[in-house]
Write an enzyme that holds these catalytic residues in place. Structure first.
Site, PDB file in Angstrom:
ATOM      1  N   SER A 143     -15.905  19.447  14.012  1.00  0.00           N
ATOM      2  CA  SER A 143     -16.435  20.033  12.758  1.00  0.00           C
ATOM      3  C   SER A 143     -17.958  19.931  12.935  1.00  0.00           C
ATOM      4  O   SER A 143     -18.735  20.622  12.292  1.00  0.00           O
ATOM      5  CB  SER A 143     -16.182  18.870  11.732  1.00  0.00           C
ATOM      6  OG  SER A 143     -16.558  17.461  11.946  1.00  0.00           O
ATOM      7  N   ASP A 144     -18.732  19.325  13.966  1.00  0.00           N
ATOM      8  CA  ASP A 144     -19.987  19.282  14.296  1.00  0.00           C
ATOM      9  C   ASP A 144     -20.433  18.817  15.481  1.00  0.00           C
ATOM     10  O   ASP A 144     -19.656  18.027  15.913  1.00  0.00           O
ATOM     11  CB  ASP A 144     -20.785  18.396  13.036  1.00  0.00           C
ATOM     12  CG  ASP A 144     -20.274  17.137  12.728  1.00  0.00           C
ATOM     13  OD1 ASP A 144     -19.276  16.749  12.121  1.00  0.00           O
ATOM     14  OD2 ASP A 144     -20.712  15.963  13.383  1.00  0.00           O
TER      15      ASP A 144
ATOM     16  N   ARG B 237      -3.055   3.959  -4.754  1.00  0.00           N
ATOM     17  CA  ARG B 237      -4.312   4.150  -4.414  1.00  0.00           C
ATOM     18  C   ARG B 237      -4.668   5.671  -4.091  1.00  0.00           C
ATOM     19  O   ARG B 237      -5.662   6.019  -3.365  1.00  0.00           O
ATOM     20  CB  ARG B 237      -4.840   3.391  -3.126  1.00  0.00           C
ATOM     21  CG  ARG B 237      -4.914   1.882  -3.514  1.00  0.00           C
ATOM     22  CD  ARG B 237      -5.245   1.227  -2.135  1.00  0.00           C
ATOM     23  NE  ARG B 237      -5.319  -0.218  -2.703  1.00  0.00           N
ATOM     24  CZ  ARG B 237      -6.409  -0.960  -2.593  1.00  0.00           C
ATOM     25  NH1 ARG B 237      -7.538  -0.751  -2.361  1.00  0.00           N
ATOM     26  NH2 ARG B 237      -6.116  -2.432  -2.955  1.00  0.00           N
TER      27      ARG B 237
ATOM     28  N   ARG C 116      -1.959  11.747  14.085  1.00  0.00           N
ATOM     29  CA  ARG C 116      -3.163  11.812  13.194  1.00  0.00           C
ATOM     30  C   ARG C 116      -4.111  13.121  13.415  1.00  0.00           C
ATOM     31  O   ARG C 116      -4.027  13.552  14.810  1.00  0.00           O
ATOM     32  CB  ARG C 116      -4.299  10.835  13.302  1.00  0.00           C
ATOM     33  CG  ARG C 116      -5.643  11.031  13.175  1.00  0.00           C
ATOM     34  CD  ARG C 116      -6.662   9.870  12.915  1.00  0.00           C
ATOM     35  NE  ARG C 116      -8.006  10.406  13.147  1.00  0.00           N
ATOM     36  CZ  ARG C 116      -8.609  10.879  12.498  1.00  0.00           C
ATOM     37  NH1 ARG C 116      -8.364  11.496  11.472  1.00  0.00           N
ATOM     38  NH2 ARG C 116      -9.845  11.174  12.775  1.00  0.00           N
TER      39      ARG C 116
ATOM     40  N   GLU D 104     -15.109   9.809  16.030  1.00  0.00           N
ATOM     41  CA  GLU D 104     -14.521   9.758  14.855  1.00  0.00           C
ATOM     42  C   GLU D 104     -14.088   8.438  14.659  1.00  0.00           C
ATOM     43  O   GLU D 104     -15.063   7.438  14.928  1.00  0.00           O
ATOM     44  CB  GLU D 104     -13.229  10.729  15.111  1.00  0.00           C
ATOM     45  CG  GLU D 104     -12.228  10.291  16.111  1.00  0.00           C
ATOM     46  CD  GLU D 104     -11.560   9.079  15.815  1.00  0.00           C
ATOM     47  OE1 GLU D 104     -11.717   7.937  16.049  1.00  0.00           O
ATOM     48  OE2 GLU D 104     -10.394   9.170  15.280  1.00  0.00           O
ATOM     49  N   MET D 105     -13.326   7.871  13.385  1.00  0.00           N
ATOM     50  CA  MET D 105     -13.363   6.630  13.077  1.00  0.00           C
ATOM     51  C   MET D 105     -12.164   5.825  13.054  1.00  0.00           C
ATOM     52  O   MET D 105     -11.973   4.926  12.237  1.00  0.00           O
ATOM     53  CB  MET D 105     -14.216   6.681  11.785  1.00  0.00           C
ATOM     54  CG  MET D 105     -15.440   7.201  12.021  1.00  0.00           C
ATOM     55  SD  MET D 105     -16.429   7.410  10.196  1.00  0.00           S
ATOM     56  CE  MET D 105     -17.003   5.615  10.390  1.00  0.00           C
ATOM     57  N   GLU D 106     -10.967   6.530  13.549  1.00  0.00           N
ATOM     58  CA  GLU D 106      -9.692   6.025  13.281  1.00  0.00           C
ATOM     59  C   GLU D 106      -8.766   5.892  14.586  1.00  0.00           C
ATOM     60  O   GLU D 106      -7.770   5.003  14.588  1.00  0.00           O
ATOM     61  CB  GLU D 106      -8.753   6.679  12.355  1.00  0.00           C
ATOM     62  CG  GLU D 106      -9.473   6.730  11.022  1.00  0.00           C
ATOM     63  CD  GLU D 106     -10.484   7.894  10.637  1.00  0.00           C
ATOM     64  OE1 GLU D 106     -10.799   8.819  11.498  1.00  0.00           O
ATOM     65  OE2 GLU D 106     -11.144   7.618   9.717  1.00  0.00           O
TER      66      GLU D 106
ATOM     67  N   ARG E 162      -5.400  16.384   1.849  1.00  0.00           N
ATOM     68  CA  ARG E 162      -4.986  17.315   2.866  1.00  0.00           C
ATOM     69  C   ARG E 162      -3.583  17.121   3.351  1.00  0.00           C
ATOM     70  O   ARG E 162      -2.912  18.046   3.792  1.00  0.00           O
ATOM     71  CB  ARG E 162      -6.089  17.080   4.166  1.00  0.00           C
ATOM     72  CG  ARG E 162      -6.067  17.992   5.208  1.00  0.00           C
ATOM     73  CD  ARG E 162      -7.101  17.712   6.503  1.00  0.00           C
ATOM     74  NE  ARG E 162      -8.217  18.687   6.090  1.00  0.00           N
ATOM     75  CZ  ARG E 162      -9.073  18.738   7.038  1.00  0.00           C
ATOM     76  NH1 ARG E 162      -9.064  18.193   8.145  1.00  0.00           N
ATOM     77  NH2 ARG E 162     -10.308  19.582   6.797  1.00  0.00           N
TER      78      ARG E 162
ATOM     79  N   HIS F 222       0.779  -1.149   0.088  1.00  0.00           N
ATOM     80  CA  HIS F 222      -0.088  -0.154  -0.053  1.00  0.00           C
ATOM     81  C   HIS F 222       0.942   1.307  -0.088  1.00  0.00           C
ATOM     82  O   HIS F 222       0.389   2.390  -0.159  1.00  0.00           O
ATOM     83  CB  HIS F 222      -0.816   0.115   1.331  1.00  0.00           C
ATOM     84  CG  HIS F 222      -1.660  -1.399   1.204  1.00  0.00           C
ATOM     85  ND1 HIS F 222      -1.406  -2.475   2.316  1.00  0.00           N
ATOM     86  CD2 HIS F 222      -2.882  -1.701   0.586  1.00  0.00           C
ATOM     87  CE1 HIS F 222      -2.195  -3.280   2.125  1.00  0.00           C
ATOM     88  NE2 HIS F 222      -3.058  -2.888   1.304  1.00  0.00           N
TER      89      HIS F 222
HETATM   90  N1  HPA Z   1     -19.047  10.338  12.679  1.00  0.00           N
HETATM   91  C1  HPA Z   1     -17.674  10.036  12.605  1.00  0.00           C
HETATM   92  N2  HPA Z   1     -16.689  10.728  12.443  1.00  0.00           N
HETATM   93  C2  HPA Z   1     -16.847  12.082  12.208  1.00  0.00           C
HETATM   94  C3  HPA Z   1     -18.052  12.751  12.340  1.00  0.00           C
HETATM   95  C4  HPA Z   1     -19.116  11.946  12.973  1.00  0.00           C
HETATM   96  O1  HPA Z   1     -20.105  12.486  13.004  1.00  0.00           O
HETATM   97  N3  HPA Z   1     -17.850  14.192  12.033  1.00  0.00           N
HETATM   98  C5  HPA Z   1     -16.610  14.085  11.876  1.00  0.00           C
HETATM   99  N4  HPA Z   1     -15.908  12.992  12.044  1.00  0.00           N
END
Ligand code: HPA
Length: 233
Positions: free
Chosen positions: A205-206, A45, A89, A181-183, A26, A6
């Site tokens: 971000s939200d 990739r 990260r 988040e996811m990581e 980014r 990879h």
């Molecule tokens: N979920 C997962 N990851 C994110 C989110 C979310 O709502 N907002 C920014 N990264």
């Protein structure tokens, strides 16, 4: 074993300290705007990776894609085959607590999860993975020196972005999780397994409770602050 499946770089093309972002563009933006003489070392990739100079030190910046499997692969290869010592990260997250405003910086000292990523290292499902305490302390120091407000705490690394069950939010809030988040969980687990150092710095971000979203002008400022902290460590 380089290049890897990879990452199309020779071992010496990647620095011992790597900044990582989900979006490879980014990573490109950071390389082109913060690093001196950035050299592209990976295009496999489209997961761009660059090495350049910052304050006289070699630093790499590389994309990691979305989610635990993706960052799991890239960070595993960087730690294992490129002998990378430190991965930081930077990214965005959705806040749980209604009092956390968009644009807030979160230094993620730990990460729980709904993933079973840790099974490969015989870790129990959903365990709380931790960032390197040394990196957390340094990040706090740098953020304070720069006058950036931040919150330190636990995040939730989810496998699911669109949760149709509605159950996840309650679960996260009950665990005292600041944001989702996811990581981070996979990154911290790999660092733990390989005896390396890792940290995640996030911008909210939200807000998933209030529905507040970060205006796009604020995204650049958030990015700048995270990079200032990550490079200042
Ligand atoms: N979920 C997962 N990851 C994110 C989110 C979310 O709502 N907002 C920014 N990264």
């Amino acid at each position: 074993m380089t290049p890897t499946p990879h990452i199309g770089a020779q071992k010496d093309q990647v620095a011992k300290k790597v900044l990582m972002a989900g979006d490879p563009l980014r990573a490109k933006f950071v390389a082109e705007n913060w690093l001196k003489n950035p050299v592209l070392y990976n295009e496999v990739r489209g997961m761009l990776g660059y090495t350049g100079e910052y304050n006289g030190q070699m630093v790499s910046v590389q994309g990691h894609g979305m989610g635990i499997p993706s960052i799991g692969i890239y960070s595993y290869e960087l730690f294992t085959f490129y002998d990378v010592d430190v991965i930081i990260r930077f990214g965005t997250c959705g806040a749980m607590d209604p009092n956390i405003k968009v644009g807030t910086i979160i230094i993620a000292d730990s990460a729980t999860t709904d993933s079973n990523y840790g099974y490969q290292f015989n870790l129990p499902e959903g365990y709380k993975a931790t960032a390197s305490p040394e990196l957390v302390e340094k990040a706090e120091q740098v953020a304070k020196e720069l006058g950036y407000d931040y919150i330190k705490g636990c995040v939730f690394s989810s496998d699911v972005f669109y949760d149709e069950s509605g159950k996840q939010k309650a679960m996260w809030v009950n665990d005292g999780v600041l944001a989702v988040e996811m990581e981070a969980h996979a990154l911290y687990t790999n660092a733990f397994a390989k005896g390396k150092k890792a940290l995640t710095i996030l911008t909210v971000s939200d807000n998933l409770t209030t529905g507040e979203e970060m205006p796009s002008e604020q995204r650049q400022l958030g990015l700048k602050r995270m990079i200032d902290v990550a490079l200042g460590i």
